[in-house]
Design a protein around this motif. Sequence first.
Motif, mmCIF file in Angstrom:
data_model
loop_
_atom_site.group_PDB
_atom_site.id
_atom_site.type_symbol
_atom_site.label_atom_id
_atom_site.label_comp_id
_atom_site.label_asym_id
_atom_site.label_seq_id
_atom_site.Cartn_x
_atom_site.Cartn_y
_atom_site.Cartn_z
ATOM 1 N N GLY A 72 4.027 8.991 -7.217
ATOM 2 C CA GLY A 72 2.741 8.397 -6.941
ATOM 3 C C GLY A 72 2.638 7.476 -5.756
ATOM 4 O O GLY A 72 3.609 6.971 -5.222
ATOM 5 N N GLN A 73 1.394 7.285 -5.373
ATOM 6 C CA GLN A 73 0.983 6.355 -4.345
ATOM 7 C C GLN A 73 0.627 5.023 -5.006
ATOM 8 O O GLN A 73 0.722 4.891 -6.220
ATOM 9 N N PRO A 74 0.172 4.036 -4.222
ATOM 10 C CA PRO A 74 -0.097 2.734 -4.828
ATOM 11 C C PRO A 74 -1.155 2.780 -5.915
ATOM 12 O O PRO A 74 -1.131 1.968 -6.831
ATOM 13 N N ASN A 75 -2.079 3.764 -5.821
ATOM 14 C CA ASN A 75 -3.121 3.819 -6.850
ATOM 15 C C ASN A 75 -3.322 5.224 -7.390
ATOM 16 O O ASN A 75 -4.426 5.584 -7.797
ATOM 17 N N ALA A 76 -2.253 6.005 -7.432
ATOM 18 C CA ALA A 76 -2.365 7.333 -8.034
ATOM 19 C C ALA A 76 -2.796 7.224 -9.491
ATOM 20 O O ALA A 76 -3.626 7.998 -9.975
ATOM 21 N N MET A 77 -2.251 6.228 -10.199
ATOM 22 C CA MET A 77 -2.621 6.101 -11.604
ATOM 23 C C MET A 77 -4.034 5.554 -11.762
ATOM 24 O O MET A 77 -4.768 5.958 -12.676
ATOM 25 N N GLY A 78 -4.459 4.655 -10.877
ATOM 26 C CA GLY A 78 -5.829 4.173 -10.935
ATOM 27 C C GLY A 78 -6.821 5.297 -10.758
ATOM 28 O O GLY A 78 -7.868 5.343 -11.419
ATOM 29 N N GLY A 79 -6.496 6.241 -9.889
ATOM 30 C CA GLY A 79 -7.359 7.397 -9.709
ATOM 31 C C GLY A 79 -7.450 8.247 -10.952
ATOM 32 O O GLY A 79 -8.506 8.807 -11.272
ATOM 33 N N ARG A 80 -6.338 8.348 -11.695
ATOM 34 C CA ARG A 80 -6.358 9.107 -12.941
ATOM 35 C C ARG A 80 -7.171 8.371 -14.006
ATOM 36 O O ARG A 80 -7.848 8.992 -14.840
ATOM 37 N N GLU A 81 -7.130 7.047 -13.995
ATOM 38 C CA GLU A 81 -7.890 6.270 -14.983
ATOM 39 C C GLU A 81 -9.390 6.536 -14.870
ATOM 40 O O GLU A 81 -10.098 6.590 -15.880
ATOM 41 N N VAL A 82 -9.886 6.688 -13.645
ATOM 42 C CA VAL A 82 -11.330 6.871 -13.468
ATOM 43 C C VAL A 82 -11.734 8.337 -13.460
ATOM 44 O O VAL A 82 -12.920 8.658 -13.361
ATOM 45 N N GLY A 83 -10.743 9.254 -13.547
ATOM 46 C CA GLY A 83 -11.073 10.681 -13.574
ATOM 47 C C GLY A 83 -11.094 11.322 -12.214
ATOM 48 O O GLY A 83 -11.863 12.263 -11.973
ATOM 49 N N PRO A 140 0.792 -1.240 0.000
ATOM 50 C CA PRO A 140 0.000 0.000 0.000
ATOM 51 C C PRO A 140 0.817 1.280 0.000
ATOM 52 O O PRO A 140 0.262 2.357 0.216
ATOM 53 N N TYR A 141 2.113 1.201 -0.220
ATOM 54 C CA TYR A 141 2.933 2.402 -0.120
ATOM 55 C C TYR A 141 3.142 3.064 -1.488
ATOM 56 O O TYR A 141 2.209 3.545 -2.094
ATOM 57 N N CYS A 142 4.351 3.082 -2.028
ATOM 58 C CA CYS A 142 4.641 3.942 -3.167
ATOM 59 C C CYS A 142 4.112 3.386 -4.480
ATOM 60 O O CYS A 142 3.565 2.284 -4.543
ATOM 61 N N GLY A 143 4.327 4.139 -5.544
ATOM 62 C CA GLY A 143 3.815 3.785 -6.853
ATOM 63 C C GLY A 143 4.541 2.652 -7.545
ATOM 64 O O GLY A 143 4.150 2.270 -8.654
ATOM 65 N N VAL A 144 5.594 2.084 -6.939
ATOM 66 C CA VAL A 144 6.248 0.929 -7.550
ATOM 67 C C VAL A 144 5.255 -0.222 -7.666
ATOM 68 O O VAL A 144 5.237 -0.952 -8.643
ATOM 69 N N GLY A 145 4.389 -0.385 -6.663
ATOM 70 C CA GLY A 145 3.335 -1.395 -6.736
ATOM 71 C C GLY A 145 3.826 -2.809 -6.540
ATOM 72 O O GLY A 145 3.482 -3.720 -7.300
ATOM 73 N N CYS A 146 4.621 -3.023 -5.500
ATOM 74 C CA CYS A 146 5.216 -4.339 -5.263
ATOM 75 C C CYS A 146 4.162 -5.381 -4.893
ATOM 76 O O CYS A 146 3.207 -5.096 -4.160
ATOM 77 N N GLY A 147 4.375 -6.600 -5.376
ATOM 78 C CA GLY A 147 3.509 -7.711 -5.022
ATOM 79 C C GLY A 147 3.933 -8.330 -3.707
ATOM 80 O O GLY A 147 5.122 -8.378 -3.369
ATOM 81 N N LEU A 148 2.942 -8.816 -2.954
ATOM 82 C CA LEU A 148 3.185 -9.453 -1.664
ATOM 83 C C LEU A 148 2.569 -10.848 -1.658
ATOM 84 O O LEU A 148 1.497 -11.072 -2.225
#
Length: 881
Positions: free
Chosen positions: A326-337, A8-16
């Motif tokens: 970015g954050q973990p979902n900064a780009m997801g937020g941009r995708e939905v507007g 849930p941290y940075c925009g790298v989006g690491c898998g756990l």
Amino acid sequence: MTMKTTCPYCGVGCGLTVETDKVGGLSLSGDTEHPANFGRLCVKGSALGQTLGEAGRLHYPQVDGQRQSWQQALDQVSERLQRTILEHGPDSVAFYLSGQLLTEDYYVANKLMKGFIGSANVDTNSRLCMSSAVAGYKRALGADAVPCNYEDIELADLVVLVGSNAAWNHPVLFQRLSRAKANRPEMKVVVIDPRRTATSELADLQLSLRPGSDISLFNGLFDYLVEQGEIDSDFVQQHTEGFEAAWAQVRNQARQNRAESDCDLDSAELKQFYQWFADSPKTVTLFSQGVNQSSHGVDNANAIINCHLLTGRIGKPGAGPFSITGQPNAMGGREVGGLANQLAAHMGFDRADQINTVARFWKAPNIATQPGLMAVPLIEAIERGQVKAIWIMGTNPVVSLPDSDRVARALAGCETVIVSDCVADTDTSRTADILLPALGWSEKDGTVTNSERRISRQRGLLPPCGEAKPDWWILSQVAQRLGYGKAFAYQSPVEIFREHAALSGFENRGERIFDISALAQLDQQQYDALQPIQWPVTAACPEGTPRLFADGRFVTPNGKARMLAVSPSKPKQQPDKQHPWIINSGRIRDQWHTMTRTALAAPLFQHRQEPFIEIHPDDAKQQQLAEGALARLHNAQGRFVGRLRFDEGLRRGNLFVPMHWNQQFCSQGRSGALMAPVTDPLSGQPESKHGVAALQPFEQRWQACLFVREPLETEPEVDYWARTPLVHSQLYRLAGEQAMADWPRWCRQAMGQPTLWLADAQQGQFRAAGIQQGQLQWLLLVIDSEQRIDPDWVDQMFALASLDRQQRRRLLSGRDCQAEPKGAVVCSCFQVGQRQIEAAVSAGADSVEQLGHELRCGTNCGSCVPELQQLLEVGALSRSA
């Protein structure tokens, strides 16, 4: 049971990979199959297991300070929003969202406000970190489409990091770069940053340019490439437009020789960078907050992108301009507007046909038709009384926004403040009229998108804490109460995701590059099993698209990328006689945003334990300031008090302060209080890298350490305090500018009657302890400026079931408390301190591997490796001297 999720941290989006047992136990490790991290984790990700549980959680809804049922709270939210809209119109309400939300949460919030309430007043804390990059990409490429992927960094021959301390802010990505360079020593790394940081340890060349001069630097590069004939003429002619205007602007600057003078750089170093760029067809430029958080951040981004377009270094393996914010979902937020100037699915308000498309897809009766208020203007509108109700979800703007004291005052005066969060007590929640408990990271189910456009599943691992609910459910319940039930009848995240994916492909004939319509028919089982995938995901590319623009066609009406004529300009906040210091703010290695999660893991506090001010030693000497002393920064916006740390890597006249501390952990440590609400005119992103302030010593008359078993219910009534969580206790560092007349009286008022106490008036020392049923409850140590307290020894006393007579004497004597065997913690994973490392280096350790063998430091997450390298270099210099 084994499950896979994302960090849930940075925009790298690491898998756990997470293992759970029948009694709620949980252990996690990096997902070796996730293409973002291949099993690696940073120190924050490694400590995630320590941040779970009920401590500090918001358990139930509250309305006007009183516990309410969900039914009552939701009724109040809808009634207050409805009343405000009826009396003042839809633009009198606003949502402020977060990159911590999942895409499904973001989608519902955006749809409700823009499609049904009828206002575009939906913004997000992503405004503060990457909106300049978004605008730069849209101007140049026609869409908010990051053209690179992480593999490109490893394939590049030259990696340029601009305004990015990736070693601390994107550690796993930095580790991938470090390994690539180790495997290919011929790879070059250039770091462009006014500060020498941990990232600089990997650099073949550091350009410590004057803050705010990035455009001059890259315009100078553009000029050099043209003059040397190092351009891709075919690519420029066939796939770009705007070269002549951009070149005219650059030529004008070049005649003034502004690159060298504006940047205050050595001409030989400047030429070296330019020549390396010219010689390296495989060049990746990684840019981050040092570029974006500027009053001309969009132009900064376009100056970088111009150089890649000029040389055709985009859409190819190992090449491209790569925003890694970015954050973990900064780009997801941009995708939905999720930004106020966006609509949905990469559609916007600048085209009537796109507004109509979204309205018909949503069957939206009140579609917004123009952009809403961005973050900083939104606060100003609340202050004016124009916005009368705001719903804040998953973020803490009283800490993170500029002019944060003003933000607190504006929210305190707002008619209705609704806060959805998983945390009970934040600076922002203290202003709330209605508090709604949302699910935390380990409980949420949905998707996120990382910095390389990779969609990953975030899966619920644990049951909800208390009465917490998903954000999408809370929003849907309110929408139903507002009369929009049919459009918000969602029963699960997969329904929302399918709708989001379908909208991305709706009437999209290839003109919108964000398209995941191939995922629009996922059933629950397929959604649960969804593997990480990069968009676009279409019928033509069902496996995703790792790299964009390989065919040279961009998302503009004529398919050509645009070069922009950008002119150098200075930061808006400029030093003067009253405020002569330039203030840079940013993240530190072991903390995240406003510490609401990382503060729950005591080891993450040991690297930097309290707010600080970094200053060049020569500046400190000139100001007669001592390392470790407290100092105060102040300007027209507010104040900041921190402990001085010397850093030779800073430019003279520049200071650095951390962005994380809040009112729960310090008295005056919010860096946002120093920043004026100055923004980029196009992106609305605040200028958080170039504030100004005055610096003066904190005239300390006394200092003390107060250890308590649990956090104090009220803030200490002293001039300065900072709280550090330990394993078994909490440490408060206290200081005052006035002499303390009566310590025993202060103890009785603040802590209760001491069980043990010892005073030495001649030495100005006082020690007292509170003990109940044999257990230590609190310990106060008034110390002089030369004493050093070892918190670990005291913390262990709180772990004991009962203190014997000898242990009580040792507490009061203070001798054991003063030992500092390991120094400041460098390796948080194994709590290895600087003095331990220095001793090992003095004894002959000459590599990171040897230090790891002897002390274990650097052998887990690797986040401390750059600092280990720094200590090894210092040790080598000492031996050679």
